[in-house]
Design a protein around this motif. Sequence first.
Motif, PDB file in Angstrom:
ATOM      1  N   ASP A 360       2.168   7.918  -5.988  1.00 39.72           N
ATOM      2  CA  ASP A 360       2.843   6.774  -6.857  1.00 39.72           C
ATOM      3  C   ASP A 360       3.420   5.768  -5.989  1.00 39.72           C
ATOM      4  O   ASP A 360       3.851   4.593  -6.557  1.00 39.72           O
ATOM      5  CB  ASP A 360       3.932   7.159  -7.637  1.00 39.72           C
ATOM      6  N   LEU A 361       3.151   5.730  -4.708  1.00 36.90           N
ATOM      7  CA  LEU A 361       3.708   4.845  -3.830  1.00 36.90           C
ATOM      8  C   LEU A 361       2.654   4.659  -2.604  1.00 36.90           C
ATOM      9  O   LEU A 361       2.626   5.655  -1.774  1.00 36.90           O
ATOM     10  CB  LEU A 361       5.093   5.114  -3.171  1.00 36.90           C
ATOM     11  N   THR A 362       1.802   3.628  -2.563  1.00 37.52           N
ATOM     12  CA  THR A 362       0.920   3.265  -1.468  1.00 37.52           C
ATOM     13  C   THR A 362       1.355   2.430  -0.361  1.00 37.52           C
ATOM     14  O   THR A 362       1.382   2.793   0.866  1.00 37.52           O
ATOM     15  CB  THR A 362      -0.314   2.770  -2.047  1.00 37.52           C
ATOM     16  N   LYS A 363       2.232   1.584  -0.947  1.00 39.70           N
ATOM     17  CA  LYS A 363       2.726   0.483   0.305  1.00 39.70           C
ATOM     18  C   LYS A 363       3.968  -0.169  -0.137  1.00 39.70           C
ATOM     19  O   LYS A 363       4.264  -0.323  -1.540  1.00 39.70           O
ATOM     20  CB  LYS A 363       1.753  -0.624   0.500  1.00 39.70           C
ATOM     21  N   VAL A 364       4.581  -0.714   0.839  1.00 40.17           N
ATOM     22  CA  VAL A 364       6.083  -1.481   0.456  1.00 40.17           C
ATOM     23  C   VAL A 364       5.955  -2.521   1.299  1.00 40.17           C
ATOM     24  O   VAL A 364       5.636  -2.569   2.529  1.00 40.17           O
ATOM     25  CB  VAL A 364       7.336  -0.449   0.754  1.00 40.17           C
ATOM     26  N   PRO A 365       6.407  -3.804   0.763  1.00 35.91           N
ATOM     27  CA  PRO A 365       6.292  -5.030   1.508  1.00 35.91           C
ATOM     28  C   PRO A 365       7.539  -4.950   2.290  1.00 35.91           C
ATOM     29  O   PRO A 365       8.548  -4.310   2.124  1.00 35.91           O
ATOM     30  CB  PRO A 365       6.391  -6.133   0.284  1.00 35.91           C
ATOM     31  N   VAL A 366       7.409  -5.808   3.431  1.00 32.99           N
ATOM     32  CA  VAL A 366       8.556  -6.049   4.539  1.00 32.99           C
ATOM     33  C   VAL A 366       8.622  -7.546   4.563  1.00 32.99           C
ATOM     34  O   VAL A 366       7.504  -8.286   4.723  1.00 32.99           O
ATOM     35  CB  VAL A 366       8.078  -5.665   5.848  1.00 32.99           C
ATOM     36  N   SER A 367       9.846  -8.042   4.235  1.00 32.13           N
ATOM     37  CA  SER A 367       9.909  -9.690   4.288  1.00 32.13           C
ATOM     38  C   SER A 367      10.142 -10.149   5.782  1.00 32.13           C
ATOM     39  O   SER A 367      10.521  -9.336   6.547  1.00 32.13           O
ATOM     40  CB  SER A 367      11.567  -9.861   3.488  1.00 32.13           C
ATOM     41  N   ARG A 368      10.040 -11.502   5.679  1.00 34.74           N
ATOM     42  CA  ARG A 368      10.057 -11.961   6.975  1.00 34.74           C
ATOM     43  C   ARG A 368      11.470 -11.732   7.780  1.00 34.74           C
ATOM     44  O   ARG A 368      11.425 -11.467   9.009  1.00 34.74           O
ATOM     45  CB  ARG A 368       9.741 -13.511   6.888  1.00 34.74           C
ATOM     46  N   SER A 369      12.508 -11.848   7.177  1.00 36.95           N
ATOM     47  CA  SER A 369      13.769 -11.626   7.606  1.00 36.95           C
ATOM     48  C   SER A 369      14.015 -10.102   7.972  1.00 36.95           C
ATOM     49  O   SER A 369      15.033  -9.954   8.696  1.00 36.95           O
ATOM     50  CB  SER A 369      14.907 -12.056   6.536  1.00 36.95           C
ATOM     51  N   ARG A 370      13.428  -9.296   7.352  1.00 33.02           N
ATOM     52  CA  ARG A 370      13.392  -7.758   7.738  1.00 33.02           C
ATOM     53  C   ARG A 370      12.516  -7.350   8.941  1.00 33.02           C
ATOM     54  O   ARG A 370      12.723  -6.327   9.302  1.00 33.02           O
ATOM     55  CB  ARG A 370      13.314  -7.009   6.643  1.00 33.02           C
ATOM     56  N   LEU A 371      11.388  -8.027   9.268  1.00 29.79           N
ATOM     57  CA  LEU A 371      10.507  -7.624   9.870  1.00 29.79           C
ATOM     58  C   LEU A 371      10.901  -7.198  11.136  1.00 29.79           C
ATOM     59  O   LEU A 371      10.356  -5.863  11.692  1.00 29.79           O
ATOM     60  CB  LEU A 371       9.526  -8.890  10.008  1.00 29.79           C
ATOM     61  N   LYS A 372      11.768  -7.921  12.127  1.00 27.72           N
ATOM     62  CA  LYS A 372      12.244  -7.361  13.390  1.00 27.72           C
ATOM     63  C   LYS A 372      12.942  -6.070  13.413  1.00 27.72           C
ATOM     64  O   LYS A 372      12.599  -5.082  14.075  1.00 27.72           O
ATOM     65  CB  LYS A 372      12.949  -8.381  13.926  1.00 27.72           C
ATOM     66  N   ASP A 373      13.703  -5.922  12.368  1.00 30.77           N
ATOM     67  CA  ASP A 373      14.611  -4.710  12.433  1.00 30.77           C
ATOM     68  C   ASP A 373      13.575  -3.477  11.996  1.00 30.77           C
ATOM     69  O   ASP A 373      13.881  -2.306  12.660  1.00 30.77           O
ATOM     70  CB  ASP A 373      15.652  -4.850  11.255  1.00 30.77           C
ATOM     71  N   VAL A 374      12.663  -3.522  10.840  1.00 31.89           N
ATOM     72  CA  VAL A 374      11.726  -2.418  10.655  1.00 31.89           C
ATOM     73  C   VAL A 374      10.901  -2.212  11.699  1.00 31.89           C
ATOM     74  O   VAL A 374      10.806  -1.030  12.118  1.00 31.89           O
ATOM     75  CB  VAL A 374      10.801  -3.018   9.638  1.00 31.89           C
ATOM     76  N   ARG A 375      10.573  -3.140  12.448  1.00 36.07           N
ATOM     77  CA  ARG A 375       9.712  -2.775  13.571  1.00 36.07           C
ATOM     78  C   ARG A 375      10.375  -2.122  14.706  1.00 36.07           C
ATOM     79  O   ARG A 375       9.807  -1.060  15.405  1.00 36.07           O
ATOM     80  CB  ARG A 375       8.991  -4.027  14.185  1.00 36.07           C
ATOM     81  N   GLU A 376      11.581  -2.568  14.716  1.00 35.79           N
ATOM     82  CA  GLU A 376      12.388  -1.656  15.721  1.00 35.79           C
ATOM     83  C   GLU A 376      12.679  -0.169  15.450  1.00 35.79           C
ATOM     84  O   GLU A 376      12.606   0.595  16.419  1.00 35.79           O
ATOM     85  CB  GLU A 376      13.474  -2.796  16.056  1.00 35.79           C
ATOM     86  N   VAL A 377      12.961   0.014  14.067  1.00 33.55           N
ATOM     87  CA  VAL A 377      13.218   1.448  13.785  1.00 33.55           C
ATOM     88  C   VAL A 377      12.010   2.044  13.650  1.00 33.55           C
ATOM     89  O   VAL A 377      12.064   3.239  14.373  1.00 33.55           O
ATOM     90  CB  VAL A 377      13.621   1.303  12.102  1.00 33.55           C
ATOM     91  N   LEU A 378      10.772   1.556  13.234  1.00 31.70           N
ATOM     92  CA  LEU A 378       9.582   2.299  13.368  1.00 31.70           C
ATOM     93  C   LEU A 378       8.865   2.503  15.015  1.00 31.70           C
ATOM     94  O   LEU A 378       7.882   3.102  15.304  1.00 31.70           O
ATOM     95  CB  LEU A 378       8.503   1.648  12.654  1.00 31.70           C
ATOM     96  N   GLY A 379       9.526   1.412  16.017  1.00 34.81           N
ATOM     97  CA  GLY A 379       9.142   1.616  17.240  1.00 34.81           C
ATOM     98  C   GLY A 379       7.885   1.023  17.435  1.00 34.81           C
ATOM     99  O   GLY A 379       7.026   1.559  18.472  1.00 34.81           O
ATOM    100  N   VAL A 380       7.571   0.013  16.888  1.00 35.12           N
ATOM    101  CA  VAL A 380       6.269  -0.786  16.825  1.00 35.12           C
ATOM    102  C   VAL A 380       6.402  -2.190  17.252  1.00 35.12           C
ATOM    103  O   VAL A 380       7.490  -2.929  17.057  1.00 35.12           O
ATOM    104  CB  VAL A 380       5.243  -0.809  15.479  1.00 35.12           C
TER     105      VAL A 380
END
Length: 380
Positions: A360-380
């Motif tokens: 039921d869930l293939t992908k979730v968007p990442v907004s520009r303002s959250r991109l840096k934090d998400v990449r840091e958490v995911l280590g990419v």
Amino acid sequence: MEPVAFTHNLWLVAASLCVALMAGFTGLSLTKGLSAQSAAHRKVVITFAAVALGGGIWSMHFVAMLGLQLPFVFYYDAAITLASALVAILVVGLALLMLHFGRRTRQKLVLAGAVVGVGIIAMHYIGMSALEMCRAVYTPLGMTLSILSSVVLSVVAFGIAYGKRKHRNILLGTAVFGGAVFAVHFIAVAGTRFEPLVATTQVGPLIGNEALAIGVVLSSFALCGAFLLSTTTFLPADPVAEAKPAPQPAPDAAMPAAQPEPDRTPDPVPGTGKVPYEHDGRTHFVDAGSVAAIRAEGHYTYIYTRTGHFFCAWSIAEAAKRLAGANFIQTHRSYLVNPAMVSGFERLKDTGVCYFGLPDLTKVPVSRSRLKDVREVLGV
């Protein structure tokens, strides 16, 4: 007597279609997210929705009939006309009770749509029997086509609106339902002959058909608008705005600022929190660590797990607050994500996408303002 030719006031025909669409939108919107509420609350809202939807069906029929133009004066018996309105409201209420109490299955959706379809056509023919100084004569073909179209189109409309309780489905279901009520009326009228009767009295209607139609239209819109404003919000709330804390007054300059008390509430352990969700009329709980993502849906949310997605009564702001220690990260104003269940990540210029290997869930968007934090958490 010989049947007579008839025409329609096109302005009243257009007004009747607007009434049907407004009533459909109101009734279907009022019941969105209703299965997660208490039984008492559901009964109250279903009553409102039945009045809006059933009353709108009757109003559409009555306004269209007031737009009927015959070469002689005719009017309607008030008691029979009122009875036809009550039939529409009661039948719609029965269908909504079927859909919002107990498990909602495909068979129940079909049955509810069929019940409403039969109610629409019953209301139509009861209303037609209210004609005074005129007799309606029905043809077998006209009655068969009107019954079949009423049932089939109502089933389709309910299937769309209740298949997935999303705004898009409600809008599409509204269009189909409004069109169904409108089409059924004129299919039935097309299969009807009107014959004048010898007048036995000189007493006629106190007000003209056009004035009465305008009153019914305005009353229908006022009633639907009142229900919408008092019980539902169609536009999604801004979870970011909801999450903003209230501004605190500045400390008195003459007095030293009081030191805040230390927070003695222990930090929540990641993955051990419980997230409530609604299913089969009951509230269940799932470990936060089993939740892949949480999506905002108006003032509520949906949670996504390996077994499916479920309705949650939390707002996205409340979910972010309650799961602050459970390693969730906000990737978008409408999404909270569990990084441990992300199966892939893709950067798209100044935004991104988190991928999940869930049905039921293939992908979730990442907004520009959250991109840096998400990449840091995911280590990419």
